[in-house]
Scaffold this motif. Structure first.
Motif, PDB file in Angstrom:
ATOM      1  N   UNK A  63       0.807  -1.227   0.000  1.00 24.18           N
ATOM      2  CA  UNK A  63       0.000   0.000   0.000  1.00 24.18           C
ATOM      3  C   UNK A  63       0.843   1.281   0.000  1.00 24.18           C
ATOM      4  N   UNK A  64       2.127   1.176   0.389  1.00 24.36           N
ATOM      5  CA  UNK A  64       2.970   2.370   0.447  1.00 24.36           C
ATOM      6  C   UNK A  64       3.262   2.922  -0.938  1.00 24.36           C
ATOM      7  N   UNK A  65       3.506   2.034  -1.917  1.00 22.98           N
ATOM      8  CA  UNK A  65       3.981   2.474  -3.228  1.00 22.98           C
ATOM      9  C   UNK A  65       2.970   2.278  -4.351  1.00 22.98           C
ATOM     10  N   UNK A  66       1.877   1.607  -4.069  1.00 20.02           N
ATOM     11  CA  UNK A  66       0.870   1.364  -5.104  1.00 20.02           C
ATOM     12  C   UNK A  66      -0.157   2.493  -5.161  1.00 20.02           C
ATOM     13  N   UNK A  67      -0.628   2.782  -6.359  1.00 13.36           N
ATOM     14  CA  UNK A  67      -1.770   3.665  -6.547  1.00 13.36           C
ATOM     15  C   UNK A  67      -3.009   2.770  -6.584  1.00 13.36           C
ATOM     16  N   UNK A  68      -3.903   2.982  -5.676  1.00 15.63           N
ATOM     17  CA  UNK A  68      -5.030   2.073  -5.479  1.00 15.63           C
ATOM     18  C   UNK A  68      -6.094   2.213  -6.558  1.00 15.63           C
ATOM     19  N   UNK A  69      -6.608   1.066  -7.006  1.00 16.18           N
ATOM     20  CA  UNK A  69      -7.782   1.037  -7.869  1.00 16.18           C
ATOM     21  C   UNK A  69      -7.581   1.500  -9.291  1.00 16.18           C
ATOM     22  N   UNK A  70      -6.326   1.569  -9.759  1.00 13.47           N
ATOM     23  CA  UNK A  70      -6.042   2.043 -11.120  1.00 13.47           C
ATOM     24  C   UNK A  70      -5.357   0.931 -11.906  1.00 13.47           C
ATOM     25  N   UNK A  71      -5.709   0.797 -13.162  1.00 13.37           N
ATOM     26  CA  UNK A  71      -5.050  -0.182 -14.030  1.00 13.37           C
ATOM     27  C   UNK A  71      -4.604   0.505 -15.318  1.00 13.37           C
ATOM     28  N   UNK A  72      -3.692  -0.127 -16.024  1.00 15.99           N
ATOM     29  CA  UNK A  72      -3.221   0.370 -17.312  1.00 15.99           C
ATOM     30  C   UNK A  72      -3.034  -0.830 -18.230  1.00 15.99           C
ATOM     31  N   UNK A  73      -3.374  -0.655 -19.497  1.00 18.89           N
ATOM     32  CA  UNK A  73      -3.191  -1.727 -20.473  1.00 18.89           C
ATOM     33  C   UNK A  73      -1.995  -1.413 -21.349  1.00 18.89           C
ATOM     34  N   UNK A  74      -1.062  -2.373 -21.420  1.00 15.36           N
ATOM     35  CA  UNK A  74       0.170  -2.180 -22.190  1.00 15.36           C
ATOM     36  C   UNK A  74       0.285  -3.230 -23.293  1.00 15.36           C
ATOM     37  N   UNK A  75       1.176  -2.956 -24.253  1.00 11.49           N
ATOM     38  CA  UNK A  75       1.492  -3.911 -25.313  1.00 11.49           C
ATOM     39  C   UNK A  75       2.934  -4.364 -25.154  1.00 11.49           C
ATOM     40  N   UNK A  76       3.187  -5.643 -25.342  1.00 11.03           N
ATOM     41  CA  UNK A  76       4.543  -6.190 -25.278  1.00 11.03           C
ATOM     42  C   UNK A  76       5.308  -5.809 -26.546  1.00 11.03           C
ATOM     43  N   UNK A  77       6.359  -5.005 -26.390  1.00  6.05           N
ATOM     44  CA  UNK A  77       7.129  -4.544 -27.547  1.00  6.05           C
ATOM     45  C   UNK A  77       8.622  -4.821 -27.425  1.00  6.05           C
ATOM     46  N   UNK A  78       9.058  -5.356 -26.283  1.00  2.00           N
ATOM     47  CA  UNK A  78      10.497  -5.500 -26.074  1.00  2.00           C
ATOM     48  C   UNK A  78      10.772  -6.674 -25.135  1.00  2.00           C
ATOM     49  N   UNK A  79      12.050  -7.019 -25.022  1.00  2.00           N
ATOM     50  CA  UNK A  79      12.518  -8.117 -24.172  1.00  2.00           C
ATOM     51  C   UNK A  79      13.360  -7.550 -23.048  1.00  2.00           C
ATOM     52  N   UNK A  80      13.085  -7.963 -21.826  1.00  2.06           N
ATOM     53  CA  UNK A  80      13.900  -7.588 -20.668  1.00  2.06           C
ATOM     54  C   UNK A  80      14.884  -8.718 -20.408  1.00  2.06           C
ATOM     55  N   UNK A  81      16.162  -8.529 -20.729  1.00  2.00           N
ATOM     56  CA  UNK A  81      17.120  -9.629 -20.618  1.00  2.00           C
ATOM     57  C   UNK A  81      17.436  -9.975 -19.173  1.00  2.00           C
ATOM     58  N   UNK A  82      17.773 -11.234 -18.907  1.00  2.00           N
ATOM     59  CA  UNK A  82      18.149 -11.626 -17.553  1.00  2.00           C
ATOM     60  C   UNK A  82      19.512 -11.053 -17.168  1.00  2.00           C
ATOM     61  N   UNK A  83      19.719 -10.901 -15.888  1.00  2.00           N
ATOM     62  CA  UNK A  83      21.013 -10.474 -15.349  1.00  2.00           C
ATOM     63  C   UNK A  83      21.432 -11.503 -14.303  1.00  2.00           C
ATOM     64  N   UNK A  84      22.155 -12.522 -14.753  1.00  2.00           N
ATOM     65  CA  UNK A  84      22.484 -13.635 -13.868  1.00  2.00           C
ATOM     66  C   UNK A  84      23.527 -13.282 -12.818  1.00  2.00           C
ATOM     67  N   UNK A  85      24.134 -12.092 -12.931  1.00  2.00           N
ATOM     68  CA  UNK A  85      25.086 -11.649 -11.916  1.00  2.00           C
ATOM     69  C   UNK A  85      24.378 -11.214 -10.637  1.00  2.00           C
ATOM     70  N   UNK A  86      23.059 -10.992 -10.735  1.00  4.82           N
ATOM     71  CA  UNK A  86      22.276 -10.566  -9.582  1.00  4.82           C
ATOM     72  C   UNK A  86      21.195 -11.591  -9.272  1.00  4.82           C
ATOM     73  N   UNK A  87      20.844 -11.743  -8.000  1.00  6.32           N
ATOM     74  CA  UNK A  87      19.798 -12.714  -7.640  1.00  6.32           C
ATOM     75  C   UNK A  87      18.424 -12.277  -8.138  1.00  6.32           C
ATOM     76  N   UNK A  88      17.546 -13.255  -8.310  1.00  3.94           N
ATOM     77  CA  UNK A  88      16.199 -12.993  -8.846  1.00  3.94           C
ATOM     78  C   UNK A  88      15.413 -11.994  -8.013  1.00  3.94           C
ATOM     79  N   UNK A  89      15.676 -11.953  -6.711  1.00  2.56           N
ATOM     80  CA  UNK A  89      14.903 -11.078  -5.835  1.00  2.56           C
ATOM     81  C   UNK A  89      15.652  -9.812  -5.439  1.00  2.56           C
ATOM     82  N   UNK A  90      16.759  -9.528  -6.127  1.00  2.00           N
ATOM     83  CA  UNK A  90      17.526  -8.332  -5.807  1.00  2.00           C
ATOM     84  C   UNK A  90      18.298  -7.850  -7.034  1.00  2.00           C
ATOM     85  N   UNK A  91      17.572  -7.348  -8.014  1.00  2.00           N
ATOM     86  CA  UNK A  91      18.200  -6.804  -9.217  1.00  2.00           C
ATOM     87  C   UNK A  91      18.050  -7.657 -10.451  1.00  2.00           C
TER      88      UNK A  91
END
Length: 258
Positions: free
Chosen positions: A94-122
């Motif tokens: 609740x601290x960082x979310x805007x309540x009750x709002x949604x947005x519709x997006x289109x997939x246009x790109x790839x977010x590459x993995x960064x194996x130098x960082x853990x999945x839950x920290x970067x």
């Protein structure tokens, strides 16, 4: 024809129409938990181009409501063009979310993995994590800027487009590289066939992202396409490209998926 026969034909037509409508309309998915960050700057200028090959996202009608998908979602480019309704998971953050709002997006790109960082920290886009790196203007519809990363709920939804499907032809003689944009309905394509005015249908193969290739020699011929989207809808675009076409041109159809 008597009344009973006429009524039977009418009933059969209504049943067929219902079945056709059920097949032709994309059905949204359920809601799934994921996470989201943002990139590209406040004007989304840094989101142009990308792994789907859409180039200038403003010219090609995608605008600033776009996202790069993690490996688990991008699916080697098969997700290019898909649309997602996203909202911040207010119950989880609740601290960082805007309540009750949604947005519709289109997939246009790839977010590459960064194996130098853990999945839950970067390493937010590392598999098997489901993650959206959203264009900043879209992200700020649902989250506060200083959060950096937020938990979200997403739902795959139908893409609603203005106008028809568009075909951009690049390449050279004996090689057509066709970028398909402004695809409604499921938004993503799993098969395309191409046909010249004096040739037979031939299957195309995915080159990269939303670009499909053919090794036919179609110079001087009108060109038709048959397109099947990822939910099984198929449309034929007869002679959408006139015989005097040239490489580097884009052609708009009057047909659209739902």
């Amino acid at each position: 024809m008597d009344f009973a026969v006429s009524f039977s034909f009418l009933l059969l037509f209504m049943i067929m129409l219902t079945m056709w409508d059920g097949v032709q309309s994309f059905k949204p998915s359920g809601w799934t938990k994921a996470s989201a960050t943002f990139y590209g700057g406040g004007d989304a200028s840094g989101t142009m181009g990308g792994a789907c090959g859409y180039g200038n996202l403003f010219t090609n009608k995608y605008g600033t409501r776009t996202a790069a998908l993690s490996t688990a979602l991008f699916n080697d480019g098969n997700a290019c063009g898909q649309c997602y309704k996203i909202m911040c998971d207010y119950k989880s953050d609740p601290k960082w979310c805007i309540k009750g709002v949604s947005v519709t997006i289109t997939a246009t790109n790839f977010c590459p993995p960064n194996y130098a960082l853990p999945n839950d920290n970067g390493g937010w886009c590392n598999p098997p994590r489901q993650h959206f790196d959203m264009a900043q203007p879209a992200w700020e519809k649902i989250g506060l800027y200083h959060a950096g990363i937020i938990p979200i709920l997403y739902q795959r939804v139908a893409c609603k487009k203005h106008g028809g499907v568009r075909f951009s032809i690049n390449g050279r003689e004996y090689f057509e590289l066709v970028l398909v944009t402004n695809v409604g309905g499921s938004g993503s394509i799993d098969a395309i066939w191409i046909k010249g005015g004096s040739s037979d249908w031939a299957a195309m193969s995915r080159n990269w992202g939303a670009n499909w290739q053919s090794n036919a020699h179609l110079n001087g011929q009108s060109i038709s396409f048959k397109v099947r989207t990822s939910d099984g809808q198929t449309l034929v675009f007869p002679d959408v490209v006139p015989s005097n076409w040239g490489f580097g041109q884009t052609f708009s159809s009057h047909l659209q998926f739902t």
